[in-house]
Design a protein around this motif. Structure first.
Motif, PDB file in Angstrom:
ATOM      1  N   ASP A 237       0.810  -1.211   0.000  1.00  0.00           N
ATOM      2  CA  ASP A 237       0.000   0.000   0.000  1.00  0.00           C
ATOM      3  C   ASP A 237       0.850   1.270   0.000  1.00  0.00           C
ATOM      4  O   ASP A 237       0.323   2.383   0.100  1.00  0.00           O
ATOM      5  CB  ASP A 237      -0.935   0.020   1.204  1.00  0.00           C
ATOM      6  CG  ASP A 237      -0.191  -0.074   2.530  1.00  0.00           C
ATOM      7  OD1 ASP A 237       1.008  -0.441   2.520  1.00  0.00           O
ATOM      8  OD2 ASP A 237      -0.794   0.215   3.578  1.00  0.00           O
TER       9      ASP A 237
ATOM     10  N   GLN B 255       4.479   4.524  -4.542  1.00  0.00           N
ATOM     11  CA  GLN B 255       5.709   4.227  -5.275  1.00  0.00           C
ATOM     12  C   GLN B 255       5.992   5.363  -6.254  1.00  0.00           C
ATOM     13  O   GLN B 255       5.094   5.817  -6.969  1.00  0.00           O
ATOM     14  CB  GLN B 255       5.594   2.896  -6.019  1.00  0.00           C
ATOM     15  CG  GLN B 255       5.565   1.684  -5.102  1.00  0.00           C
ATOM     16  CD  GLN B 255       6.832   1.520  -4.276  1.00  0.00           C
ATOM     17  OE1 GLN B 255       7.911   1.967  -4.672  1.00  0.00           O
ATOM     18  NE2 GLN B 255       6.709   0.906  -3.102  1.00  0.00           N
TER      19      GLN B 255
ATOM     20  N   ASP C  92      -0.005   6.677 -11.169  1.00  0.00           N
ATOM     21  CA  ASP C  92      -1.124   5.867 -10.691  1.00  0.00           C
ATOM     22  C   ASP C  92      -1.083   4.498 -11.356  1.00  0.00           C
ATOM     23  O   ASP C  92      -0.163   4.189 -12.129  1.00  0.00           O
ATOM     24  CB  ASP C  92      -2.457   6.583 -10.892  1.00  0.00           C
ATOM     25  CG  ASP C  92      -2.849   6.763 -12.359  1.00  0.00           C
ATOM     26  OD1 ASP C  92      -2.236   6.107 -13.239  1.00  0.00           O
ATOM     27  OD2 ASP C  92      -3.777   7.546 -12.639  1.00  0.00           O
ATOM     28  N   GLU C  93      -2.061   3.670 -11.063  1.00  0.00           N
ATOM     29  CA  GLU C  93      -2.037   2.297 -11.568  1.00  0.00           C
ATOM     30  C   GLU C  93      -2.078   2.231 -13.085  1.00  0.00           C
ATOM     31  O   GLU C  93      -1.595   1.267 -13.685  1.00  0.00           O
ATOM     32  CB  GLU C  93      -3.218   1.505 -10.980  1.00  0.00           C
ATOM     33  CG  GLU C  93      -3.104   1.290  -9.471  1.00  0.00           C
ATOM     34  CD  GLU C  93      -4.272   0.495  -8.922  1.00  0.00           C
ATOM     35  OE1 GLU C  93      -5.222   0.218  -9.702  1.00  0.00           O
ATOM     36  OE2 GLU C  93      -4.248   0.160  -7.725  1.00  0.00           O
ATOM     37  N   GLU C  94      -2.625   3.261 -13.724  1.00  0.00           N
ATOM     38  CA  GLU C  94      -2.702   3.263 -15.180  1.00  0.00           C
ATOM     39  C   GLU C  94      -1.445   3.826 -15.843  1.00  0.00           C
ATOM     40  O   GLU C  94      -1.213   3.593 -17.022  1.00  0.00           O
ATOM     41  CB  GLU C  94      -3.915   4.076 -15.640  1.00  0.00           C
ATOM     42  CG  GLU C  94      -5.254   3.449 -15.270  1.00  0.00           C
ATOM     43  CD  GLU C  94      -6.411   4.208 -15.896  1.00  0.00           C
ATOM     44  OE1 GLU C  94      -6.356   5.460 -15.895  1.00  0.00           O
ATOM     45  OE2 GLU C  94      -7.334   3.563 -16.395  1.00  0.00           O
ATOM     46  N   GLY C  95      -0.662   4.589 -15.091  1.00  0.00           N
ATOM     47  CA  GLY C  95       0.547   5.171 -15.656  1.00  0.00           C
ATOM     48  C   GLY C  95       0.519   6.678 -15.784  1.00  0.00           C
ATOM     49  O   GLY C  95       1.463   7.278 -16.300  1.00  0.00           O
TER      50      GLY C  95
END
Length: 579
Positions: free
Chosen positions: A351, A354, A433-436
């Motif tokens: 969590d 990064q 984010d998780e999508e880039g």
């Protein structure tokens, strides 16, 4: 990797080094765009003209070239040969400077070839590698506008394997024990001294370093530990029984992109050591004022600036350097045995936020194949595929978000509080984010804080007179020049160049986006951010000349701040971008 000659590690490294030299020469000597697809570089001191096919011409200087040749010759020039010709042109009266540049380009190229070879043989990151560490280790070819980005003079091949982030090196710390009378330290850690933290780190994974009674543990990079044993100040401490060499012990740490800052995903801190190697242009040894600057900034952030920054720009933060410890000579002189304690906000916890190094994000990856995409290219193309939009459209949107979440907070901080951050791409971390998509940023580096005499008084309510005695309380004109290069040219325009040269976007469209953002910042902050107007409208910008700095043998970390590097005038690609 293909087995064709053009794709061998040696050819890939030499091609990268040649492009670097040509880009530096074009930027630092104001070479104009050729009319056709062939660059010609007259070198009258040697009586030759060098030519190279232009594969991509970048408005911001991130050009791409084919093999360079002496005009009329069929054999491509090796990068070291090109370096010798350029060195003769710039330093013909000094054979030592010619020899130095040529040797260091050859060394950098050889090291890069080894990085490409070994990474190609083992392309997968080891299990447990965090996104942060993967990006830190991804700068295979290094700074695209530096003549010797991967030179590691004096390192043996075994040392290169152990100490290089590009080779995923790791090693145990080397420990010393010092008498308290020769130890200086500071800590802003709640209830923890730097000395106490060293004991905790020595005990990681059952580490065996034990301090003799009444002494203080101090770690060192193993290369530095060997080097300082030859220094008179250290020999005197050892001979007097004030310093004890305990050797290497404990768990392994990984070098990050700076080589001398070490990381463990399970450790609460990172460690930034002095390292007497000459990396790029400087021997990387901490100066005492830099140690003090890191702790002072941490106190300032803790007193209220950190909360204010996050309230205004929730995605942006500064990686803190809350403690340091050093061993002094018996006369109070520096010994090269010191370490900065840096916060580790990027553990392996699932969590945890990064962030990735911007330089690693945009870095080419010849180790993955001649046409392998950078992490940036993979992210942009992945977003385009998932959203059904064009790559160029997504790239423009990605860049706009980068400006908003990474660049704008840096300029806001300077405009509002007179605190300048030397946020070049290697000192800038991007939160994806998780999508880039970029959703935030982090700044790191205790060397690169500037305090404005006209505006830093805004900080005194938190910490009275902060910055006045930390070595970078300099005129606004000096700060503007440095930030124009580091934040404007290296970081912002560097991102434009990366997106353009990797075939993701039209650089002119990106420049218009950047100019619009700078225009809004200039209107919002007025005279408090003259830098925004300068970046947007000045016909020329002052630009650090890495090649000329290297040829002249200058060390960017020593001497007066105003004279540590060569600066040249660069035609500003942002001027007129909105017209």
């Amino acid at each position: 990797m293909s087995s064709s000659p053009a794709a061998t590690p040696e050819h890939a490294a030499d091609a990268a080094a040649t492009e670097n030299l040509l880009r530096c020469w074009i930027r630092e000597t104001a070479v104009e765009r050729p009319a056709g697809d062939l660059l010609t570089v007259p070198l009258p001191a040697s009586g030759v003209t060098v030519e190279a096919p232009v594969r991509y011409w970048s408005p911001v200087g991130w050009h791409r070239f084919g093999p360079a040749r002496v005009q009329g010759a069929g054999t491509p020039l090796a990068a070291s040969a090109l370096a010798a010709l350029i060195a003769v042109e710039t330093a013909a009266a000094d054979p030592a400077q010619v020899a130095d540049l040529t040797a260091r380009v050859a060394d950098s190229t050889r090291r890069t070839a080894e990085f490409v070879r070994q990474r190609a043989e083992s392309p997968a990151d080891p299990e447990g590698t965090t996104a942060f560490l993967a990006a830190e280790q991804a700068l295979i070819t290094g700074h695209p506008l530096h003549p010797t980005p991967k030179s590691r003079e004096t390192l043996t091949d075994a040392e290169l394997a152990a100490y290089s982030p590009e080779l995923r090196g790791s090693f145990a710390l080397h420990w010393f024990a010092a008498d308290p009378s020769v130890v200086s330290a500071d800590s802003t850690l709640a209830g923890r001294t730097a000395q106490g933290l060293m004991v905790e780190l020595a005990a990681l994974d059952g580490g065996a370093a034990q301090a003799p009674a009444g002494t203080v543990l101090v770690p060192a990079h193993p290369w530095q530990a060997k080097d300082i044993l030859t220094r008179p100040a250290v020999r005197a401490l050892l001979d007097a029984g004030l310093l004890h060499d305990l050797g290497q012990a404990g768990p392994e740490w990984s070098p990050t992109s700076s080589v001398r800052t070490l990381y463990r995903a399970d450790a609460p801190v990172m460690l930034k050591f002095s390292l007497g190697l000459r990396i790029t242009n400087s021997r990387r040894e901490n100066m005492r004022v830099e140690l003090e600057r890191g702790a002072a900034i941490d106190r300032l952030l803790a007193a209220g600036l950190g909360d204010t920054l996050r309230a205004e720009h929730p995605g942006f933060d500064i990686v803190r350097d809350p403690a340091w410890i050093a061993v002094d000579g018996t006369d109070g002189s520096a010994t090269g045995l010191d370490v900065v304690v840096r916060d580790n906000p990027f553990p392996a916890a699932p969590d945890a936020v990064q962030a990735v190094c911007a330089a690693g994000l945009v870095a080419p990856r010849p180790d993955l194949g001649p046409d392998a995409p950078s992490q940036l290219a993979s992210a942009v193309r992945g977003l385009a595929e998932r959203t059904g939009r064009g790559v160029a459209d997504v790239a423009e949107d990605w860049f706009a978000r980068y400006l908003d979440t990474v660049v704008t907070p840096v300029l806001w901080l300077y405009a509002t509080y007179g605190l300048g951050l030397e946020a070049h791409q290697q000192n800038t971390l991007v939160v994806l984010d998780e999508e880039g998509w970029p959703v935030g940023g982090r700044y790191r580096d205790n060397q690169g804080y500037y305090f404005s005499p006209t505006r830093s008084a805004e900080l005194y309510g938190w910490v009275p007179q902060v910055g006045r005695d930390l070595g970078t309380y300099v005129d606004d004109e000096v700060i503007d020049e440095r930030l124009a290069y580091y934040v404007g040219i290296n970081n912002m325009l560097g991102m434009v160049g990366a997106l353009g040269s990797q075939g993701l976007a039209d650089e002119h469209a990106l420049l218009r986006r950047a100019a619009e953002v700078l225009g809004k910042l200039a209107a919002e902050h007025g005279d408090r951010l003259r830098l925004a107007t300068t970046l947007r409208t000045a016909e020329t910008l002052r630009c650090k000349a890495n090649l000329l700095t290297r040829v002249q043998g200058m060390d960017e970390l020593t001497g007066p701040l105003e004279a540590q590097s060569v600066y040249v005038d660069l035609a500003n690609p942002l001027a007129g971008a909105t017209r």
